[in-house]
Design an enzyme around this catalytic site. Sequence first.
Site, PDB file in Angstrom:
ATOM      1  N   ALA A  93      -2.382   8.861   1.058  1.00  0.00           N
ATOM      2  CA  ALA A  93      -2.348   8.854  -0.408  1.00  0.00           C
ATOM      3  C   ALA A  93      -3.096   7.663  -0.999  1.00  0.00           C
ATOM      4  O   ALA A  93      -3.726   7.770  -2.045  1.00  0.00           O
ATOM      5  CB  ALA A  93      -0.898   8.842  -0.891  1.00  0.00           C
ATOM      6  N   GLU A  94      -3.027   6.528  -0.322  1.00  0.00           N
ATOM      7  CA  GLU A  94      -3.622   5.303  -0.861  1.00  0.00           C
ATOM      8  C   GLU A  94      -5.136   5.237  -0.681  1.00  0.00           C
ATOM      9  O   GLU A  94      -5.855   4.879  -1.601  1.00  0.00           O
ATOM     10  CB  GLU A  94      -2.977   4.069  -0.218  1.00  0.00           C
ATOM     11  CG  GLU A  94      -1.552   3.825  -0.642  1.00  0.00           C
ATOM     12  CD  GLU A  94      -1.423   3.334  -2.081  1.00  0.00           C
ATOM     13  OE1 GLU A  94      -2.419   2.914  -2.691  1.00  0.00           O
ATOM     14  OE2 GLU A  94      -0.290   3.382  -2.589  1.00  0.00           O
TER      15      GLU A  94
END
Length: 192
Positions: A93-94
């Site tokens: 996600a990051e």
Amino acid sequence: MTRLWLVSILMHAGLLCLVTPAVQADIYRYVDSNGVMHFTNTPTTSEYSFYLKESPPAGVKKGAFNGSFDEIIERHASANRLEKALVKAVIKAESNYNPKAISNKGAQGMMQLIPETAREMRVADPFDPEDNIRGGTRYLRKLLDLFNGNLDLALAAYNAGPGAVRQHGGIPPYTETRNYVQRVKGFIDVYR
């Protein structure tokens, strides 16, 4: 005489090509207020954003980890009593597993540590996958402990900061943070 000089230069250039190691770097850029584009392979401010991924030359191995960070993730997830799927989901996600990622807010590396958090977690090089994942997993553990094991609150704090979670008494009413918590939880299901 001129011909001998030219041959000598060409021979030296050929030798330099043989002994110079292949170098590869991602390219970052930003456009300043005057419209001038600046490029670098070592961004020093958050003004720079990723521009170009340089591929290794033919025959050169790609990265020390050959594209797999499983061993590093496993080691640091275990050391910080975290599920490996959680760490993988946060990285996905990051940064989508990009060790050189820089956000527009200055977060760096695979687990997108802001400089203050990186210092707090004693991360010397946020672009080094080992150092970044070590610091990111320590920070995740700290947030889970802070919020009594509540995954939703720990993820919200990872995205918006623990102060925002405390201030709002739960997941802050920020669309980005609410979407982030759901995205990470979705990735956890994929990685289990």
